[in-house]
Write a protein that holds these residues in place. Sequence first.
Motif, short mmCIF file in Angstrom:
data_model
loop_
_atom_site.label_atom_id
_atom_site.label_comp_id
_atom_site.label_asym_id
_atom_site.label_seq_id
_atom_site.Cartn_x
_atom_site.Cartn_y
_atom_site.Cartn_z
N GLY A 63 -16.01 -35.75 8.08
CA GLY A 63 -15.16 -36.19 9.18
C GLY A 63 -13.71 -35.75 9.06
N SER A 64 -13.34 -35.11 7.95
CA SER A 64 -11.94 -34.72 7.78
C SER A 64 -11.68 -33.29 8.25
N LEU A 65 -12.49 -32.85 9.18
CA LEU A 65 -12.32 -31.52 9.76
C LEU A 65 -11.34 -31.55 10.92
N GLU A 66 -11.22 -32.68 11.55
CA GLU A 66 -10.34 -32.80 12.72
C GLU A 66 -8.89 -32.98 12.27
N GLY A 67 -7.98 -32.32 12.95
CA GLY A 67 -6.57 -32.44 12.61
C GLY A 67 -5.98 -31.09 12.26
N ASP A 68 -4.80 -31.12 11.67
CA ASP A 68 -4.07 -29.91 11.30
C ASP A 68 -4.62 -29.38 9.98
N THR A 69 -5.72 -28.66 10.07
CA THR A 69 -6.39 -28.16 8.88
C THR A 69 -6.97 -26.78 9.13
N THR A 70 -7.06 -26.00 8.08
CA THR A 70 -7.71 -24.69 8.17
C THR A 70 -9.07 -24.74 7.46
N ALA A 71 -9.52 -25.92 7.13
CA ALA A 71 -10.83 -26.07 6.51
C ALA A 71 -11.90 -25.66 7.52
N SER A 72 -12.83 -24.87 7.05
CA SER A 72 -13.91 -24.40 7.91
C SER A 72 -15.06 -25.41 7.92
N PRO A 73 -15.75 -25.53 9.04
CA PRO A 73 -16.93 -26.40 9.08
C PRO A 73 -17.98 -26.00 8.04
N LYS A 74 -17.91 -24.76 7.58
CA LYS A 74 -18.88 -24.28 6.59
C LYS A 74 -18.80 -25.09 5.29
N ILE A 75 -17.64 -25.70 5.02
CA ILE A 75 -17.51 -26.55 3.82
C ILE A 75 -18.60 -27.61 3.83
N TRP A 76 -18.75 -28.30 4.96
CA TRP A 76 -19.70 -29.40 5.05
C TRP A 76 -21.12 -28.89 5.29
N GLU A 77 -21.26 -27.70 5.83
CA GLU A 77 -22.58 -27.11 6.02
C GLU A 77 -23.15 -26.62 4.69
N ASP A 78 -22.28 -26.22 3.78
CA ASP A 78 -22.70 -25.66 2.49
C ASP A 78 -21.85 -26.30 1.38
N PHE A 79 -21.93 -27.62 1.29
CA PHE A 79 -21.07 -28.35 0.36
C PHE A 79 -21.33 -27.95 -1.09
N SER A 80 -22.58 -27.71 -1.44
CA SER A 80 -22.88 -27.32 -2.82
C SER A 80 -22.31 -25.93 -3.12
N GLY A 81 -22.36 -25.03 -2.15
CA GLY A 81 -21.76 -23.70 -2.33
C GLY A 81 -20.25 -23.78 -2.46
N PHE A 82 -19.65 -24.68 -1.68
CA PHE A 82 -18.20 -24.90 -1.73
C PHE A 82 -17.80 -25.39 -3.12
N LYS A 83 -18.54 -26.36 -3.64
CA LYS A 83 -18.25 -26.88 -4.96
C LYS A 83 -18.49 -25.82 -6.04
N ALA A 84 -19.50 -25.00 -5.85
CA ALA A 84 -19.78 -23.93 -6.81
C ALA A 84 -18.65 -22.90 -6.82
N ALA A 85 -18.07 -22.62 -5.66
CA ALA A 85 -16.94 -21.68 -5.58
C ALA A 85 -15.75 -22.22 -6.37
N GLU A 86 -15.51 -23.51 -6.28
CA GLU A 86 -14.41 -24.11 -7.04
C GLU A 86 -14.71 -24.06 -8.54
N GLU A 87 -15.95 -24.24 -8.91
CA GLU A 87 -16.33 -24.15 -10.33
C GLU A 87 -16.09 -22.74 -10.87
#
Length: 145
Positions: A78-102
């Motif tokens: 739900g934190s996609l709305e607002g002044d953000t450049t976060a892509s919806p793909k973060i929530w679509e591929d949350f495990s991939g997002f976390k793996a990228a940070e790792e």
Amino acid sequence: MKKLVLAISLLSFAASTAFADTILDRQEYMKERGKLVKQMGQMAKGETDFDAAAVLTALKGLEANAEKFDAEAMFPEGSLEGDTTASPKIWEDFSGFKAAEEKYLDAVKGAVAAPPGDLDALKATMGTIGGECGACHKAYRIKKS
């Protein structure tokens, strides 16, 4: 009925305010990261003199920053709305997002364990770390226009 509508409106407002704070918090977190990378980037570009101690300090700062990363807290549903450049793909591929940070954290830890001792080594380190930043941004961030 009016009280119910008012209560729902207040809860909705509170939720959007909470997410606004979450968005600001993660932007500040990334700005901290950016400042540290910028310091090393200025050295790598020859804008400032190479300083191995300053590089190690910046790398340790990046490591501490990356170790604080908490995807669930920083990117709640739900934190996609607002002044953000976060892509919806973060929530679509949350495990991939976390793996990228790792992968980024691993690159930073590797650089801290074997810090660059000269300008050429710094450039290589910046290429590795920057590559991980860029890969995550390409996949999980919307470019500002």
